[in-house]
Design a protein around this motif. Structure first.
Motif, PDB file in Angstrom:
ATOM      1  N   PHE A 310      66.757  50.857 109.260  1.00 17.01           N
ATOM      2  CA  PHE A 310      66.385  52.090 110.427  1.00 17.01           C
ATOM      3  C   PHE A 310      65.510  52.954 109.694  1.00 17.01           C
ATOM      4  O   PHE A 310      64.700  53.560 110.244  1.00 17.01           O
ATOM      5  N   ALA A 311      65.778  53.285 108.375  1.00 11.34           N
ATOM      6  CA  ALA A 311      65.140  54.868 107.693  1.00 11.34           C
ATOM      7  C   ALA A 311      63.581  54.069 107.741  1.00 11.34           C
ATOM      8  O   ALA A 311      62.686  55.116 107.941  1.00 11.34           O
ATOM      9  N   LEU A 312      63.333  52.768 107.149  1.00 11.54           N
ATOM     10  CA  LEU A 312      62.053  52.447 106.840  1.00 11.54           C
ATOM     11  C   LEU A 312      61.179  52.320 108.231  1.00 11.54           C
ATOM     12  O   LEU A 312      59.822  52.628 108.468  1.00 11.54           O
ATOM     13  N   PHE A 313      62.058  52.036 109.314  1.00 14.20           N
ATOM     14  CA  PHE A 313      61.539  51.813 110.764  1.00 14.20           C
ATOM     15  C   PHE A 313      61.117  53.107 111.273  1.00 14.20           C
ATOM     16  O   PHE A 313      59.764  53.308 111.871  1.00 14.20           O
ATOM     17  N   GLU A 314      61.898  54.131 111.120  1.00 13.20           N
ATOM     18  CA  GLU A 314      61.453  55.466 111.900  1.00 13.20           C
ATOM     19  C   GLU A 314      60.448  56.132 110.924  1.00 13.20           C
ATOM     20  O   GLU A 314      59.422  56.742 111.553  1.00 13.20           O
ATOM     21  N   ALA A 315      60.460  55.969 109.716  1.00 14.76           N
ATOM     22  CA  ALA A 315      59.461  56.456 108.986  1.00 14.76           C
ATOM     23  C   ALA A 315      57.986  55.671 109.386  1.00 14.76           C
ATOM     24  O   ALA A 315      56.948  56.538 109.582  1.00 14.76           O
ATOM     25  N   LYS A 316      58.099  54.511 109.438  1.00 18.90           N
ATOM     26  CA  LYS A 316      56.818  53.904 109.851  1.00 18.90           C
ATOM     27  C   LYS A 316      56.344  54.046 111.237  1.00 18.90           C
ATOM     28  O   LYS A 316      55.117  54.562 111.341  1.00 18.90           O
ATOM     29  N   VAL A 317      57.182  54.387 112.019  1.00 18.78           N
ATOM     30  CA  VAL A 317      56.818  54.696 113.503  1.00 18.78           C
ATOM     31  C   VAL A 317      55.846  56.198 113.316  1.00 18.78           C
ATOM     32  O   VAL A 317      54.910  56.215 113.906  1.00 18.78           O
TER      33      VAL A 317
END
Ligand code: HEM
Length: 366
Positions: A310-317
Motif C-alpha cells: 500500500f505504501a509503495l502504491f500510494e507513493a507511486k501514484v
C-alpha cells in the motif's frame, strides 16, 4: 490483515489515491505561483494525511484547503506525543471501559475524536447499503463462517489509529526524499517523466495498469528508501541463547538487539560508492547479487511492514501524477546530495524539517 493490501483491494482504493494525488499536484502548482517555492515536506505530509484519512477512516480530510481541519489537528496531537504513549493509546483503545477509565490518559481528546469518527462511520454504513473501497470497510467485512463480524468496534478503532500512526510519517518521509532526489538528479527525473509519458500514451490515462508498468519509478523509490530509509533502525528481542557467528558476542535470552538499517544501506560492501543516488542498483540482476537483508526499509520476517504494498502504491501514484505535470528543481538553498539529516527526529527527516523546492509546470503535460 495482510489480505487488506492485496492487488484487488489496492485497485479498489486507486481512485481515492489518484484523487488525492491530483489535489497534491494542484496545490503544489498554486503554492509555487504564490510563494516562488514550495515546501514539499509539508505538501507530501498533507497528501499522506488525506490518503490515510480516506483509505483508513473513510473521511474526506481536505488538508490542502483546510490545514486546521479537525482530523488533521487531532492527528497532529497524536504525532506530537511520545511514541510509547501512542502505543499505549492503541492498546488502551482495545481495553474494556472499566480498565480504561482508571488509567490516566493524556491523549483522551484525540483518542476520543478518532473513536467517534470510526464509530459514527460504522454505524452509518451498518444502516445503509453503502459499501466503500477503504480499510475500514475491509475491517468491517471480516466475517466468521456464520457471517458475524469478527472484529469489535474497539478493535477496528485501534487498527485504524495504528494505520494512521505508522502510515503517515513514513510514507511522507519517502515522498519528501524522493522529491529531493528527483530535483537534484535531473537526468533521473527526465527518465521518470519519459516513462510516465510513455505509459500515458499507451493507456490514455494514469490508470492502475499504467502505474504497474513504471519499473524505473519503482527503482527510484527503492533507491530513495535505500539512501533515506524512514525507519533507520529495527529492534528485535532474542528468544533463545545465541552467539554471533565468528565472534564471542553472546546474547542471553531477552537481549534487545538494534539493527541499524541506515548503516547497512550505506555500507560500501553492499552498495559501492554508497552515497551516490543510482536507481539501477535495483535492476533485477543487481538485486539478486545482494544478500536479502542488505535492504531493509520495511523490516524483515514475520513482523515486517504489513502495508508495504500500500505504501509503495500510494507513493507511486503521487510521484507519477507529479511527474506528469511538473519538473522539480532545487532552490538556491537546497543542499547538495546527500541531504543532511535531523539528528533528533524519530523517523528520518531532512535537517531543518523542510524541503523547499521549485516546481515548474511541464509544457508537455498530458
Ligand atoms: C514508506 C512507508 C513505510 C515504511 C518505510 C514502513 C516501514 C515499516 C517498518 C520498518 C516496520 C517494522 C518492521 C520490522 O520490524 O521488521 C513497519 C511495521 C508496520 N507497518 Fe509500515 N512502513 C511504511 C508505511 C506503512 C503504512 C502506510 C502502513 C499502514 C497503512 C503501515 C503499517 C505497518 C504496520 C501495521 C506495522 C506493524 C507490523 C507488525 O508489527 O506485525 N506501514 N513498517
Amino acid at each position: 490483515m495482510s489480505s487488506s493490501f492485496s492487488t484487488s483491494k489496492l485497485k479498489a482504493m486507486y481512485q481515492l489515491a489518484l484523487g488525492n494525488a491530483k489535489n497534491l499536484t494542484h496545490y503544489v502548482l498554486l503554492d509555487m505561483e504564490k510563494k516562488g517555492e514550495v515546501d514539499m515536506k509539508d505538501m507530501f505530509g498533507r497528501f499522506t494525511m488525506d490518503n490515510i484519512a480516506s483509505c483508513a477512516f473513510g473521511v474526506n480530510c481536505n488538508s490542502f484547503t483546510d490545514p486546521n481541519s479537525t482530523f488533521a489537528t487531532n492527528a497532529a496531537k497524536l504525532f506530537s506525543t511520545e511514541r510509547a504513549a501512542i502505543m499505549r493509546l492503541i492498546n488502551d483503545l482495545a481495553l474494556p471501559e472499566c480498565i480504561k477509565s482508571r488509567l490516566p490518559d493524556p491523549l483522551a481528546e484525540p483518542s476520543q475524536f478518532f473513536a467517534d469518527v470510526v464509530t459514527r462511520t460504522i454505524r452509518s454504513r451498518d444502516n445503509s447499503t453503502h459499501s466503500a473501497p477503504d480499510f475500514l470497510q475491509l475491517l468491517m467485512d471480516t466475517k466468521d463462517k456464520e457471517g458475524n463480524r469478527v472484529l469489535s468496534t474497539s478493535s477496528i478503532i485501534s487498527q485504524s489509529v495504528l494505520f494512521l500512526f505508522v502510515g503517515y510519517d513514513t510514507t511522507a518521509s519517502l515522498l519528501t526524499f524522493a522529491g529531493y532526489c528527483l530535483a537534484t538528479h535531473p537526468e533521473v527525473q527526465e527518465r521518470v517523466q519519459e516513462e510516465v509519458d510513455a505509459a500515458l500514451s499507451r493507456h490514455g490515462d494514469l490508470t492502475y495498469a499504467a502505474l504497474q508498468e513504471m519499473s524505473y519509478l519503482d527503482r527510484v523509490m527503492s533507491e530513495t528508501l535505500r539512501l533515506y530509509p524512514p525507519a533507520t533502525r529495527l529492534e528485535r528481542e532474542s528468544t533463545k541463547e545465541y552467539t554471533l557467528p565468528g565472534t564471542d558476542v553472546h546474547l542471553p535470552i531477552g537481549t534487545v538487539v538494534q539493527i541499524s538499517v541506515l548503516s547497512i544501506h550505506r555500507d560500501p560492501e553492499y552498495y559501492p560508492d554508497p552515497l551516490r543516488f543510482d536507481p539501477d542498483r535495483f535492476l533485477p540482476e543487481e538485486k539478486e547479487r545482494r544478500h536479502p537483508c542488505a535492504y531493509l526499509p520495511f523490516g524483515s520476517g514475520p513482523r515486517n511492514c504489513l502495508a508495504m504494498r500500500f505504501a509503495l502504491f500510494e507513493a507511486k501514484v503521487a510521484l507519477a501524477e507529479l511527474m506528469r505535470q511538473m519538473t522539480l528543481k532545487p532552490t538556491a538553498c537546497t543542499p547538495s546530495p546527500p541531504m543532511p539529516l535531523d539528528k533528533m527526529a524519530f523517523l528520518l527527516t531532512p535537517a531543518g524539517r523542510k524541503m523547499p523546492l521549485i516546481s515548474v509546470p511541464r509544457s508537455s503535460a498530458k
